[in-house]
Write a protein that holds these residues in place. Sequence first.
Motif, PDB file in Angstrom:
ATOM      1  N   THR A 170     -50.415  26.855  49.570  1.00  0.00           N
ATOM      2  CA  THR A 170     -50.442  26.553  47.652  1.00  0.00           C
ATOM      3  C   THR A 170     -50.322  24.965  48.299  1.00  0.00           C
ATOM      4  O   THR A 170     -51.231  24.895  48.986  1.00  0.00           O
ATOM      5  N   HIS A 192     -52.049  20.389  35.839  1.00  0.00           N
ATOM      6  CA  HIS A 192     -51.731  20.684  34.774  1.00  0.00           C
ATOM      7  C   HIS A 192     -51.407  19.028  33.568  1.00  0.00           C
ATOM      8  O   HIS A 192     -51.675  19.790  32.536  1.00  0.00           O
ATOM      9  N   GLN A 222     -43.360  23.831  46.450  1.00  0.00           N
ATOM     10  CA  GLN A 222     -43.076  24.728  45.934  1.00  0.00           C
ATOM     11  C   GLN A 222     -42.387  26.579  46.236  1.00  0.00           C
ATOM     12  O   GLN A 222     -42.183  27.224  45.500  1.00  0.00           O
ATOM     13  N   LYS A 264     -46.789  19.250  45.533  1.00  0.00           N
ATOM     14  CA  LYS A 264     -46.366  19.495  43.285  1.00  0.00           C
ATOM     15  C   LYS A 264     -46.823  18.513  42.908  1.00  0.00           C
ATOM     16  O   LYS A 264     -47.177  18.250  41.878  1.00  0.00           O
ATOM     17  N   ARG A 269     -49.824  19.744  42.017  1.00  0.00           N
ATOM     18  CA  ARG A 269     -49.318  20.615  40.424  1.00  0.00           C
ATOM     19  C   ARG A 269     -49.586  20.191  39.361  1.00  0.00           C
ATOM     20  O   ARG A 269     -49.928  20.445  38.474  1.00  0.00           O
TER      21      ARG A 269
END
Length: 228
Positions: free
Chosen positions: A35, A45, A20, A38, A41
């Motif tokens: 990080t 979530h 990201q 995606k 991530r």
Amino acid sequence: MADEKGTRTPFGHAMRSHFQYDPTYIPLNHGSFGTYPKTVRDTLHRYQDLAEFRPDDFFRYHLGGYVDSARSAVAQLLDVDAGECVFMSNATTGINTVLRSLVFEKGDIIVYFSTIYGACEKTVFYMKETTPVEASKIDVAYPIDDKDLLARFEKTIGQLKKDGKRPRVAIFDTVSSLPGVRVPWEKLVDICKSEGTLSLVDGAHGIGHLDLKLGKVQPDFFVSNCHK
């Protein structure tokens, strides 16, 4: 790493599309403040949403199964039994947990290299202040040949024994932080076994970097991070 169609992404600049990052940002220190991709991530979530949708049900009846599934995945990657894998917040917490779980006696020694991660050395200092254990730091200046590093380690343990001390546990890296160098940790584990010293491997830079094969090397304790 692959895209949604399963096409493998070549290592290099093309890999950036999975993260990201701002287009104007160049990440030079992914190890400290990196990080995650995606896809990670999105999965994170999804589990957060599941916990919010039905909180009591999620934590009472499903979370344990999700954790066991993740442990099995990591165990397969490391070539160990899932029962030997435990999740912690990070590798440094793992080092702390192991050292604070050992019962030290007068004459016991913690052996470590000068390239140890700073937070881990602070834990060694804490153990010296709060338990009878002492510490022996092996000074290392790079560049150094692996054979010389191993010889210094073996010599240090041998000398400690001659002095009537007990090298109880040795801490060393898979890949040191400063400088970023691959350490011959497998052979260090072998020396520990032959000398009767517990091996505590800081593999913070391990998973995803090296083919670890822990089932073959079998250190006494191994901690790592999954985000590097």
